[in-house]
Motif scaffolding. Structure first.
Motif, PDB file in Angstrom:
ATOM      1  N   ASP A 188      16.677  -1.700 -16.983  1.00 50.03           N
ATOM      2  CA  ASP A 188      15.804  -1.549 -18.145  1.00 50.03           C
ATOM      3  C   ASP A 188      14.419  -2.118 -17.851  1.00 50.03           C
ATOM      4  O   ASP A 188      13.398  -1.531 -18.234  1.00 50.03           O
ATOM      5  CB  ASP A 188      16.420  -2.264 -19.349  1.00 50.03           C
ATOM      6  CG  ASP A 188      15.661  -1.993 -20.638  1.00 50.03           C
ATOM      7  OD1 ASP A 188      15.502  -0.809 -20.996  1.00 50.03           O
ATOM      8  OD2 ASP A 188      15.216  -2.961 -21.286  1.00 50.03           O
ATOM      9  N   ARG A 191      12.514   0.270 -15.693  1.00 51.51           N
ATOM     10  CA  ARG A 191      12.076   1.439 -16.458  1.00 51.51           C
ATOM     11  C   ARG A 191      10.903   1.102 -17.369  1.00 51.51           C
ATOM     12  O   ARG A 191       9.933   1.865 -17.460  1.00 51.51           O
ATOM     13  CB  ARG A 191      13.248   1.971 -17.296  1.00 51.51           C
ATOM     14  CG  ARG A 191      12.905   3.168 -18.176  1.00 51.51           C
ATOM     15  CD  ARG A 191      14.097   3.578 -19.026  1.00 51.51           C
ATOM     16  NE  ARG A 191      14.517   2.509 -19.922  1.00 51.51           N
ATOM     17  CZ  ARG A 191      13.944   2.267 -21.101  1.00 51.51           C
ATOM     18  NH1 ARG A 191      12.916   2.997 -21.513  1.00 51.51           N
ATOM     19  NH2 ARG A 191      14.388   1.284 -21.870  1.00 51.51           N
ATOM     20  N   ARG A 192      10.957  -0.058 -18.020  1.00 45.87           N
ATOM     21  CA  ARG A 192       9.943  -0.406 -19.021  1.00 45.87           C
ATOM     22  C   ARG A 192       8.680  -0.997 -18.428  1.00 45.87           C
ATOM     23  O   ARG A 192       7.585  -0.803 -18.966  1.00 45.87           O
ATOM     24  CB  ARG A 192      10.545  -1.392 -20.026  1.00 45.87           C
ATOM     25  CG  ARG A 192      11.599  -0.778 -20.917  1.00 45.87           C
ATOM     26  CD  ARG A 192      12.418  -1.831 -21.649  1.00 45.87           C
ATOM     27  NE  ARG A 192      11.608  -2.724 -22.450  1.00 45.87           N
ATOM     28  CZ  ARG A 192      12.103  -3.781 -23.113  1.00 45.87           C
ATOM     29  NH1 ARG A 192      13.397  -4.056 -23.033  1.00 45.87           N
ATOM     30  NH2 ARG A 192      11.315  -4.549 -23.829  1.00 45.87           N
ATOM     31  N   CYS A 207      14.525  -8.864 -20.726  1.00 44.03           N
ATOM     32  CA  CYS A 207      15.371  -7.675 -20.582  1.00 44.03           C
ATOM     33  C   CYS A 207      16.822  -8.068 -20.337  1.00 44.03           C
ATOM     34  O   CYS A 207      17.750  -7.449 -20.885  1.00 44.03           O
ATOM     35  CB  CYS A 207      14.856  -6.800 -19.440  1.00 44.03           C
ATOM     36  SG  CYS A 207      13.312  -5.930 -19.797  1.00 44.03           S
ATOM     37  N   ALA A 211      20.144  -7.313 -22.779  1.00 41.63           N
ATOM     38  CA  ALA A 211      21.404  -6.755 -22.283  1.00 41.63           C
ATOM     39  C   ALA A 211      22.577  -7.669 -22.622  1.00 41.63           C
ATOM     40  O   ALA A 211      23.661  -7.200 -22.995  1.00 41.63           O
ATOM     41  CB  ALA A 211      21.317  -6.534 -20.773  1.00 41.63           C
TER      42      ALA A 211
END
Length: 221
Positions: A188, A191-192, A207, A211
């Motif tokens: 994540d 991706r971010r 992040c 999660a």
């Protein structure tokens, strides 16, 4: 091959040279690990610029300045060359878990990591690599291998914390859940924040915390 580079053979590791008497890695072992990381970095750069299928193991070796024979002594496939980089980030998170105070809950611990930016920032190289694991099956397998290798370590860590056994089913499930959260959090983050050069350890921890929150909520089914 980089300008001025010469093809070199990795030093052979003789019996008794892998560790010093004090248990610390020997000079030979440190050089071996440094070479493995150099190979991993060049592999990622080539994969990012040419694609995985467009890159050969021989080209990775040439970029590092070693022979193909030396490269294949360290890694069985070209994709496996990236394993040291993937494992290093995971080991960093596990090292932080080793500092987890007994009186502090897991979510509170990671909240502190996010607040204090304890985790080191991820390099663009690692972010590129993690993103590539979502599209290339062979790299995905290496990414999953890194986490599979970490699973027993997490199990032992949780077992020591609870006083239980790493072979206990409950401990195994908790270790697998934590492992999956670490992987999903890293993906994540890549991706971010992959295009944000200012992203730091606090964003990584945030992040991971997101999660872990999702994992702690349990299965709502």
């Amino acid at each position: 091959m980089r300008a001025g580079a010469t093809v070199r053979e990795a030093p052979s590791v003789e019996r008794g040279q892998t560790t010093q008497t004090n248990g610390r890695p020997s000079l030979v072992q440190r050089r071996k690990e440094a070479l493995r990381f150099e190979i991993a970095a060049e592999a990622v750069r080539l994969f990012a610029s040419r694609g995985v299928t467009g890159t050969t193991g021989e080209e990775i070796a040439q970029a590092v300045g070693i022979s193909a024979r030396t490269l294949w002594r360290h890694f069985p496939t070209k994709e496996s060359c990236v394993l040291p980089l993937l494992s290093a980030g995971l080991e960093s998170a596990i090292d932080q878990l080793g500092e987890w105070p007994p009186e502090t809950g897991l979510l509170d611990f990671f909240t502190g990591l996010a607040r204090n930016a304890v985790l080191p920032p991820a390099t663009p190289l690692i972010l590129d690599l993690i993103r590539m694991t979502s599209t290339d099956p062979a790299l995905r397998a290496v990414w999953l291998q890194a986490h599979d290798d970490a699973l027993p370590v997490l199990g032992e860590l949780l077992a020591r914390r609870t006083g239980g056994s790493a072979d206990d089913l409950r401990t195994k499930v908790h270790a697998a859940t934590l492992n999956g959260a670490l992987r999903a959090g890293a993906e994540d983050f890549a991706r971010r924040y992959g295009d944000d050069p200012d992203a730091a350890g606090s964003e990584i921890a945030a992040c991971l915390l997101d999660a872990l929150h999702a994992a702690s909520d349990g299965l709502p089914y």
